[in-house]
Enzyme design. Structure first.
Site, PDB file in Angstrom:
ATOM      1  N   HIS A  31      -9.443   1.868   0.112  1.00 58.85           N
ATOM      2  CA  HIS A  31      -9.229   2.540   1.387  1.00 58.85           C
ATOM      3  C   HIS A  31     -10.545   2.361   2.142  1.00 58.85           C
ATOM      4  CE1 HIS A  31      -5.792   4.318  -0.561  1.00 58.85           C
ATOM      5  NE2 HIS A  31      -5.454   4.965   0.551  1.00 58.85           N
TER       6      HIS A  31
ATOM      7  N   TRP B 209       0.353  13.758   4.077  1.00 59.23           N
ATOM      8  CA  TRP B 209      -0.173  13.018   5.229  1.00 59.23           C
ATOM      9  C   TRP B 209       0.890  12.622   6.231  1.00 59.23           C
ATOM     10  CZ3 TRP B 209      -1.755  12.329   0.164  1.00 59.23           C
ATOM     11  CH2 TRP B 209      -3.095  12.653  -0.095  1.00 59.23           C
TER      12      TRP B 209
ATOM     13  N   ASP C 295       2.325   3.175   2.913  1.00 59.74           N
ATOM     14  CA  ASP C 295       1.311   4.208   2.667  1.00 59.74           C
ATOM     15  C   ASP C 295       1.909   5.525   2.182  1.00 59.74           C
ATOM     16  OD1 ASP C 295      -1.199   5.283   2.404  1.00 59.74           O
ATOM     17  OD2 ASP C 295      -1.650   5.402   4.540  1.00 59.74           O
TER      18      ASP C 295
ATOM     19  N   HIS D 142       0.844  -1.210   0.000  1.00 63.47           N
ATOM     20  CA  HIS D 142       0.000   0.000   0.000  1.00 63.47           C
ATOM     21  C   HIS D 142       0.871   1.248   0.000  1.00 63.47           C
ATOM     22  CE1 HIS D 142      -3.912   2.079   0.975  1.00 63.47           C
ATOM     23  NE2 HIS D 142      -3.015   3.054   1.117  1.00 63.47           N
TER      24      HIS D 142
ATOM     25  N   HIS E 168       1.388   5.487  -1.976  1.00 65.91           N
ATOM     26  CA  HIS E 168       0.880   6.581  -2.831  1.00 65.91           C
ATOM     27  C   HIS E 168       2.075   7.221  -3.518  1.00 65.91           C
ATOM     28  CE1 HIS E 168      -3.298   6.651  -1.308  1.00 65.91           C
ATOM     29  NE2 HIS E 168      -2.711   6.080  -0.267  1.00 65.91           N
TER      30      HIS E 168
ATOM     31  N   GLN F 109      -9.670   9.578  -4.979  1.00 67.78           N
ATOM     32  CA  GLN F 109      -9.384  10.228  -3.696  1.00 67.78           C
ATOM     33  C   GLN F 109     -10.544  11.095  -3.197  1.00 67.78           C
ATOM     34  OE1 GLN F 109      -6.115  10.856  -1.420  1.00 67.78           O
ATOM     35  NE2 GLN F 109      -8.110  11.014  -0.463  1.00 67.78           N
TER      36      GLN F 109
END
Ligand code: FE2
Length: 416
Positions: A210, A315, A309, A57, A59, A152
């Site tokens: 998610h 984030w 992630d 996982h 991004h 998203q």
């Protein structure tokens, strides 16, 4: 018989010592001693030889963008989403490609040879998708990059969200994504889960949502995901990422939920570094940890892998691409300190995510010739020390080497 590469004398994660011979990109033999010629030999005596690290996982469209255009002041998921909305409007396609390639280089150096990255398809410019499709091609042969069509801003909540998911899949993105807890209502969230499963069934694809990335104990989209997985016959092809709300749910409800997830063969992908920092932000004390119930999921027979992630993005301000950092944090947050639990945490960043991604990685004859030699003796020491990856081998080719750092302590009078 001659081989392309033999890794000699390494210690496997199960403690056995073995030679590993690779030919034509595949593991041809594993045995206590292989005495045969090889074009290249790696001496791994006394060192851990592991299957490659796999990140289930990530991004990659936002990675290494930290501070652009500003930092996340509250540290919350929702401010991160708002900040990413600002960045999407100003970042160029070339910039996304450059940052992603930089990250891939760092990850490969740490022995990561496969990454499943979500890509935001609700960006109207479509730069994220175009950029990561290019990156997937450019890293091919070294790093397997799987892409998830991730809306998203919502499957239903974003204008044209579903159409953008379909556009991304048509362009070559691999997997159907979603974000049910971010839809306007619980009902819309459930509808988005159903739509994602239907689309995946129609196209013969995998699903990775998610799901319930929230401290809300009533966020129960994982229940819908498990049920719809069975309805559409997707068992073994679906993953629920995060599942943070399970941390806060009522125990009685979780006792019903766990067997439903296991029955549907839905995999769980918690992301410990991110869950421990994004969740619990509205608590006073005690503050919730926000990571899903990992030991309980494992005990129920659910496949569970830890993901990275985020690295330096809206984030999360830290991260190194090292899956041993992820296992280290996951072990702590889940209180998995018994020896067999620590070994399980190592599997959760190597063989287990490989299985979720459908990759033929593993230290056995016939598997892909991909492995990592670490500067330590076993899996638990690997998590404790996060040592140098002495050699990284991808499909039979040495793609990275690291020389361990040496420290001299002058005048130290203790034991050597
Ligand atoms: Fe994520």
């Amino acid at each position: 018989m001659s081989f392309d590469l033999i890794v000699k004398g390494g210690l496997l994660p199960d403690g056995q010592q073995a030679d590993i011979a690779i030919k034509a990109g595949r593991i041809a033999a594993i045995a206590p001693a292989i005495d045969a010629p090889a074009a290249e030999i790696i001496d791994a005596h006394g060192k851990l030889v592991s299957p490659p690290f796999v990140d289930a996982h990530f991004h990659m469209d936002s990675t290494l963008s930290y501070g652009r255009p500003r930092v996340n002041a509250s540290g919350t998921l929702l401010e991160g989403i708002a900040l990413w909305g600002e960045l999407k409007l100003i970042q160029t396609r070339d910039e996304i490609v450059a940052r992603a390639l930089d990250y891939c280089r760092q990850a490969v150096g740490q022995g990561v040879l496969a990454i499943r990255s979500h890509v935001d398809v609700t960006d109207p410019t479509f730069h994220n998708v175009e950029a990561l499709l290019e990156v997937r091609d450019r890293v091919k042969g070294i790093l397997d990059l799987q892409l998830v069509a991730f809306p998203q801003d919502g499957w239903l909540r974003a204008p044209g969200g579903e159409a953008q998911v379909i556009r991304a899949l048509d362009a070559g993105v691999d997997i159907v994504g979603g974000i049910p807890h971010f839809e306007r209502t619980m009902a819309d969230g459930a509808a988005s889960v159903r739509a994602a499963c239907r689309l995946a069934a129609e196209r013969g694809l995998m699903v990775d949502l998610h799901c319930d990335e929230s401290d809300d104990p009533h966020s129960r989209h994982i229940e819908t995901l498990a049920a719809e997985t069975v309805v559409f016959g997707l068992q073994g092809r679906v993953a629920g990422s995060h599942l943070s709300s399970m941390h806060s749910m009522d125990n009685y409800y979780v006792a019903k939920l766990l067997p439903l997830i296991a029955e549907a063969q839905v995999a769980a992908i918690p992301n410990p570094l991110i869950n421990i920092t994004l969740q619990g932000r509205m608590d006073t004390y005690p503050k919730r940890r926000g990571m899903t119930r990992v030991p309980e999921l494992l005990a129920a027979g659910v496949t569970v892998a830890f993901g990275q992630d985020c690295v330096k993005d809206p984030w999360y301000p830290l991260g190194s691409g090292d899956m041993l950092d992820v296992a280290h944090m996951g072990l702590h947050v889940a209180l998995m300190t018994a020896p067999d639990q620590m070994r399980t945490c190592f599997d959760m960043v190597t063989t287990t995510p490989a299985r979720i991604l459908g990759l033929d990685f593993g230290l056995h004859a016939g598997a892909r010739g991909s492995l990592v030699v670490l500067d330590c003796t076993d899996a638990i020491e690997a998590i404790r020390l996060r040592p140098a990856r002495l050699a990284v081998v991808s499909d039979g080719r040495v793609v990275a080497r690291t020389v361990p750092k040496a420290t001299d302590i002058a005048g130290f009078k203790g034991r050597p």
